[in-house]
Design a protein around this motif. Sequence first.
Motif, PDB file in Angstrom:
ATOM      1  N   LEU A 170     -33.266   1.012   4.915  1.00 44.92           N
ATOM      2  CA  LEU A 170     -31.880   0.592   4.796  1.00 44.92           C
ATOM      3  C   LEU A 170     -31.010   1.806   5.048  1.00 44.92           C
ATOM      4  O   LEU A 170     -30.247   2.235   4.206  1.00 44.92           O
ATOM      5  CB  LEU A 170     -31.593   0.013   3.411  1.00 44.92           C
ATOM      6  CG  LEU A 170     -32.255  -1.317   3.114  1.00 44.92           C
ATOM      7  CD1 LEU A 170     -31.880  -1.770   1.725  1.00 44.92           C
ATOM      8  CD2 LEU A 170     -31.834  -2.355   4.121  1.00 44.92           C
ATOM      9  N   GLY A 171     -31.158   2.397   6.204  1.00 39.31           N
ATOM     10  CA  GLY A 171     -30.512   3.665   6.491  1.00 39.31           C
ATOM     11  C   GLY A 171     -29.009   3.617   6.523  1.00 39.31           C
ATOM     12  O   GLY A 171     -28.379   4.652   6.548  1.00 39.31           O
ATOM     13  N   SER A 172     -28.398   2.421   6.570  1.00 42.67           N
ATOM     14  CA  SER A 172     -26.948   2.345   6.552  1.00 42.67           C
ATOM     15  C   SER A 172     -26.380   3.034   5.320  1.00 42.67           C
ATOM     16  O   SER A 172     -25.259   3.493   5.316  1.00 42.67           O
ATOM     17  CB  SER A 172     -26.494   0.884   6.575  1.00 42.67           C
ATOM     18  OG  SER A 172     -27.028   0.203   7.665  1.00 42.67           O
ATOM     19  N   THR A 173     -27.154   3.082   4.237  1.00 46.37           N
ATOM     20  CA  THR A 173     -26.685   3.736   3.031  1.00 46.37           C
ATOM     21  C   THR A 173     -26.655   5.235   3.188  1.00 46.37           C
ATOM     22  O   THR A 173     -25.964   5.917   2.450  1.00 46.37           O
ATOM     23  CB  THR A 173     -27.602   3.400   1.842  1.00 46.37           C
ATOM     24  OG1 THR A 173     -28.924   3.838   2.147  1.00 46.37           O
ATOM     25  CG2 THR A 173     -27.608   1.924   1.574  1.00 46.37           C
ATOM     26  N   ASP A 182     -25.722  -5.253   3.591  1.00 46.52           N
ATOM     27  CA  ASP A 182     -24.502  -4.439   3.566  1.00 46.52           C
ATOM     28  C   ASP A 182     -23.581  -4.790   4.738  1.00 46.52           C
ATOM     29  O   ASP A 182     -23.839  -5.707   5.508  1.00 46.52           O
ATOM     30  CB  ASP A 182     -24.832  -2.944   3.540  1.00 46.52           C
ATOM     31  CG  ASP A 182     -25.431  -2.427   4.847  1.00 46.52           C
ATOM     32  OD1 ASP A 182     -25.844  -3.242   5.692  1.00 46.52           O
ATOM     33  OD2 ASP A 182     -25.507  -1.189   5.014  1.00 46.52           O
ATOM     34  N   LEU A 183     -22.464  -4.060   4.788  1.00 43.90           N
ATOM     35  CA  LEU A 183     -21.431  -4.168   5.825  1.00 43.90           C
ATOM     36  C   LEU A 183     -20.659  -5.475   5.718  1.00 43.90           C
ATOM     37  O   LEU A 183     -19.841  -5.610   4.844  1.00 43.90           O
ATOM     38  CB  LEU A 183     -22.034  -3.961   7.214  1.00 43.90           C
ATOM     39  CG  LEU A 183     -22.784  -2.622   7.390  1.00 43.90           C
ATOM     40  CD1 LEU A 183     -23.337  -2.493   8.807  1.00 43.90           C
ATOM     41  CD2 LEU A 183     -21.893  -1.455   7.032  1.00 43.90           C
ATOM     42  N   ALA A 210     -21.146 -10.682  10.157  1.00 42.12           N
ATOM     43  CA  ALA A 210     -22.418 -10.049  10.519  1.00 42.12           C
ATOM     44  C   ALA A 210     -22.725  -8.934   9.531  1.00 42.12           C
ATOM     45  O   ALA A 210     -21.857  -8.100   9.239  1.00 42.12           O
ATOM     46  CB  ALA A 210     -22.348  -9.494  11.936  1.00 42.12           C
ATOM     47  N   PHE A 211     -23.946  -8.948   9.026  1.00 45.01           N
ATOM     48  CA  PHE A 211     -24.382  -7.966   8.038  1.00 45.01           C
ATOM     49  C   PHE A 211     -25.419  -7.039   8.652  1.00 45.01           C
ATOM     50  O   PHE A 211     -26.037  -7.346   9.677  1.00 45.01           O
ATOM     51  CB  PHE A 211     -24.964  -8.674   6.813  1.00 45.01           C
ATOM     52  CG  PHE A 211     -23.974  -9.545   6.095  1.00 45.01           C
ATOM     53  CD1 PHE A 211     -23.246  -9.046   5.029  1.00 45.01           C
ATOM     54  CD2 PHE A 211     -23.753 -10.856   6.494  1.00 45.01           C
ATOM     55  CE1 PHE A 211     -22.322  -9.855   4.364  1.00 45.01           C
ATOM     56  CE2 PHE A 211     -22.834 -11.660   5.849  1.00 45.01           C
ATOM     57  CZ  PHE A 211     -22.108 -11.162   4.778  1.00 45.01           C
ATOM     58  N   ASP A 253     -25.729  -1.021  -5.458  1.00 45.76           N
ATOM     59  CA  ASP A 253     -25.849  -2.471  -5.564  1.00 45.76           C
ATOM     60  C   ASP A 253     -26.459  -3.059  -4.306  1.00 45.76           C
ATOM     61  O   ASP A 253     -27.122  -4.090  -4.342  1.00 45.76           O
ATOM     62  CB  ASP A 253     -24.462  -3.070  -5.807  1.00 45.76           C
ATOM     63  CG  ASP A 253     -24.504  -4.552  -6.105  1.00 45.76           C
ATOM     64  OD1 ASP A 253     -25.016  -4.920  -7.158  1.00 45.76           O
ATOM     65  OD2 ASP A 253     -24.042  -5.335  -5.265  1.00 45.76           O
ATOM     66  N   TYR A 254     -26.235  -2.412  -3.180  1.00 44.62           N
ATOM     67  CA  TYR A 254     -26.649  -2.848  -1.859  1.00 44.62           C
ATOM     68  C   TYR A 254     -26.367  -4.336  -1.648  1.00 44.62           C
ATOM     69  O   TYR A 254     -27.230  -5.129  -1.305  1.00 44.62           O
ATOM     70  CB  TYR A 254     -28.115  -2.529  -1.557  1.00 44.62           C
ATOM     71  CG  TYR A 254     -28.330  -2.492  -0.059  1.00 44.62           C
ATOM     72  CD1 TYR A 254     -27.787  -1.457   0.692  1.00 44.62           C
ATOM     73  CD2 TYR A 254     -28.976  -3.510   0.607  1.00 44.62           C
ATOM     74  CE1 TYR A 254     -27.900  -1.437   2.069  1.00 44.62           C
ATOM     75  CE2 TYR A 254     -29.091  -3.498   1.989  1.00 44.62           C
ATOM     76  CZ  TYR A 254     -28.565  -2.462   2.703  1.00 44.62           C
ATOM     77  OH  TYR A 254     -28.677  -2.462   4.084  1.00 44.62           O
TER      78      TYR A 254
END
Length: 425
Positions: free
Chosen positions: A55-58, A129-130, A144-145, A414-415
Amino acid sequence: MPRPRTRLLTSLATTALSLATLAAVAPATLAPAATAATAGILPCRSSDGPGTGSLGSTGLTGSVGGTGSIGGTGSSQGSSFGSTNPIPWLNGRDGGLPNLKGETQAVQHITGLDSPNDTAFRFNVVGTDLGIMWDNGGGQVLTAFGDTVGFSWNPLCQGLLGDWRSNVLLRSSDRDLSRGMRIDSAALDRRNHAKEIIPSKKINGVEMTTIPTAGIEVGGVQYINYMSVRSWGLPGAWITNFSALASSTDNGENWTVLPTTARTNDPVTGNHNFQMAAYVKSDGYVYAFGTPSGRDGAAYLSRVREADFTDQLAYEYWNGTGWTPTLPAAAVPVMASPVSEMSVAYNDYLHKFVTLYTDATSSVVMRTADRPQGPWSTPKVLISGRSVPGLYGAYIHPWSSGPDLYYVATTWSDYNVMLMRTRLA
């Protein structure tokens, strides 16, 4: 009916017992522990087979417990995970919404265990996320997530959660946002399972994931701008292969990647400044903002007539005084760095263009301008990163009107995605 969190945790407890039994009887059948570039770990892909995910977006790193463990120990920057909370990155510190005071409030969780949308059971979206939103032109908002995790029943997974999808799409027709945002449906590949709409190789160093960064409807067709992430780096940094468009003619159910729209991450051409996007329509044009991959870049601007949206040679780039055709390298910043995961919309209450993004302090900031190329106002903090640590992404709801500005944001702990409201001055 039990609350979504209660229902899922009951299932988690049941499956935990099954996995513990299996691990004791045949531990060799379980995959070894792994470390992923995330606040948690995604051990299974969308097929629920063995493998690792991110989950590299974090932009965070961490690890969880050993083989077959659901209550092991793990670590992430700024927090530690103990056996009393086996999935802390899915419920944050207390599982509740941030308690904010002043002009900004958290309205509702859109996704996750605490969301009344029940995304865990309806779509197997437990963490995501997003939440990039746009009007589909037909009475719905498409959202879109990014990297998404779901509940996994496969005992080969290293834990209870897997089903990694690089992206998913949900739909809403809810116009009363004062009490939250109701989700009507999702793009599915089977019952109660939101599918990965833009595929990714899931190979670190080749293509780790494909993340939506902007969405828009043009001429009755839905478009997503996405980035192909080659690998994750330090917190808040990643390397892209390219950005590109994907299109859908069936309201987001199926998507086709458009190879001719790819912008390679190349500083010579200037396309490296357009790896992430934000769209706004005005006067027959689509204004396409761009930032480099990661969270430390400035914002640049291009525009194209709606009829030519997919033709890269038709784009013009703001050079500081006017528009230069076909040359991305001519673009100069319209907003100084750092601009992270931005969104842009025209606000009919302020009669100005509004942009939201997160800054170097992980605060959501707002800027306004009379025209897309600016000049843009100084940033105003709407949500402080001190009040809500680990905050990122700020995507404006396209149906915001009047004095209330609605948008979504994510916290890494929380993701999951929550709807926010700011009362405009």
